[in-house]
Design a protein around this motif. Structure first.
Motif, short mmCIF file in Angstrom:
data_model
loop_
_atom_site.label_atom_id
_atom_site.label_comp_id
_atom_site.label_asym_id
_atom_site.label_seq_id
_atom_site.Cartn_x
_atom_site.Cartn_y
_atom_site.Cartn_z
N THR A 287 0.84 -1.19 0.00
CA THR A 287 0.00 0.00 0.00
C THR A 287 0.88 1.24 0.00
OG1 THR A 287 -1.65 -1.20 1.30
CG2 THR A 287 -1.82 1.21 1.26
N ASP A 288 0.57 2.18 -0.85
CA ASP A 288 1.33 3.43 -0.92
C ASP A 288 1.23 4.17 0.41
OD1 ASP A 288 1.79 6.32 -1.50
OD2 ASP A 288 2.06 5.55 -3.53
N HIS A 289 2.33 4.66 0.92
CA HIS A 289 2.32 5.37 2.20
C HIS A 289 1.43 6.59 2.17
CE1 HIS A 289 6.34 3.49 3.71
NE2 HIS A 289 5.41 2.61 3.43
N TYR A 290 1.27 7.20 1.01
CA TYR A 290 0.36 8.34 0.87
C TYR A 290 -1.05 7.92 1.27
CZ TYR A 290 -2.73 11.71 -1.38
OH TYR A 290 -3.71 12.61 -1.62
N GLU A 291 -1.47 6.74 0.84
CA GLU A 291 -2.82 6.26 1.16
C GLU A 291 -2.97 6.05 2.67
OE1 GLU A 291 -5.05 6.43 -1.02
OE2 GLU A 291 -3.76 6.58 -2.77
N LEU A 292 -1.92 5.61 3.32
CA LEU A 292 -1.97 5.41 4.76
C LEU A 292 -2.05 6.74 5.51
CD1 LEU A 292 0.60 2.51 5.07
CD2 LEU A 292 -1.91 2.36 5.21
N THR A 293 -1.32 7.74 5.03
CA THR A 293 -1.41 9.06 5.68
C THR A 293 -2.77 9.71 5.40
OG1 THR A 293 -0.27 10.14 3.84
CG2 THR A 293 1.07 9.45 5.71
N MET A 294 -3.37 9.43 4.24
CA MET A 294 -4.72 9.93 3.95
C MET A 294 -5.74 9.23 4.85
SD MET A 294 -4.76 12.39 1.76
CE MET A 294 -3.49 12.94 2.89
N LEU A 295 -5.54 7.93 5.10
CA LEU A 295 -6.40 7.23 6.04
C LEU A 295 -6.31 7.88 7.42
CD1 LEU A 295 -8.16 4.93 7.11
CD2 LEU A 295 -6.05 3.60 7.39
N GLN A 296 -5.09 8.17 7.85
CA GLN A 296 -4.89 8.80 9.15
C GLN A 296 -5.65 10.12 9.23
OE1 GLN A 296 -0.99 8.66 11.22
NE2 GLN A 296 -0.98 10.87 10.86
N ALA A 297 -5.56 10.94 8.19
CA ALA A 297 -6.29 12.22 8.16
C ALA A 297 -7.80 11.99 8.17
CB ALA A 297 -5.87 13.02 6.93
N SER A 298 -8.26 10.98 7.45
CA SER A 298 -9.69 10.67 7.40
C SER A 298 -10.21 10.21 8.76
CB SER A 298 -9.98 9.59 6.36
OG SER A 298 -9.69 10.06 5.07
N LEU A 299 -9.41 9.42 9.46
CA LEU A 299 -9.80 8.99 10.80
C LEU A 299 -9.89 10.18 11.75
CD1 LEU A 299 -7.67 5.74 11.08
CD2 LEU A 299 -10.17 5.87 10.99
N ARG A 300 -8.94 11.09 11.65
CA ARG A 300 -8.95 12.28 12.52
C ARG A 300 -10.15 13.18 12.25
NH1 ARG A 300 -2.64 14.24 12.36
NH2 ARG A 300 -1.82 12.53 13.62
N SER A 301 -10.52 13.33 10.99
CA SER A 301 -11.61 14.24 10.64
C SER A 301 -12.99 13.60 10.72
CB SER A 301 -11.42 14.76 9.21
OG SER A 301 -11.69 13.75 8.26
N GLY A 302 -13.04 12.28 10.83
CA GLY A 302 -14.31 11.57 10.84
C GLY A 302 -14.78 11.15 9.46
#
Length: 107
Positions: free
Chosen positions: A22-37
């Motif tokens: 999995t591209d690390h960009y996708e993981l950091t986007m997941l992290q941002a999505s979890l933070r924002s709801g």
């Protein structure tokens, strides 16, 4: 030993899976999505080819059965989670999410 058909380790194996592909960009986007709801919202994705090989006017999608099998078994195991945490790629709440992640969508 991995399965030569889909390159996945056998069920119950301690061998790493494909999660770290999995591209690390996708993981950091997941992290941002979890933070924002936003991670709890429904999402729609599509797959496409950016371009066809030279001289080709159309493409054929093949191997979807293997893709569906791999998606069903897609997991972040202990080794992958340790790597992501140690490397500082994602935070603890994201690691906790990934630990229990199972694809639940429809294709």
């Amino acid at each position: 030993m991995t399965n030569p058909v889909n390159h996945q380790p056998p069920p119950g194996s301690d061998l790493p899976g494909t999660a770290l592909l999995t591209d690390h960009y996708e993981l950091t986007m997941l992290q941002a999505s979890l933070r924002s709801g936003a991670a709890d919202r429904r999402a729609v994705f599509e797959v496409f080819a950016r371009h066809l090989p030279h001289g080709r006017r159309y493409g054929v999608v093949a191997g979807t059965g293997r893709l569906l099998d791999a998606l069903e078994r897609f997991r972040f195991g202990p080794a992958e989670l340790e790597f992501l945490g140690r490397a500082g790629i994602v935070d603890e709440p994201t690691l906790a999410f990934l630990e229990s992640y199972r694809f639940s969508g429809s294709i």
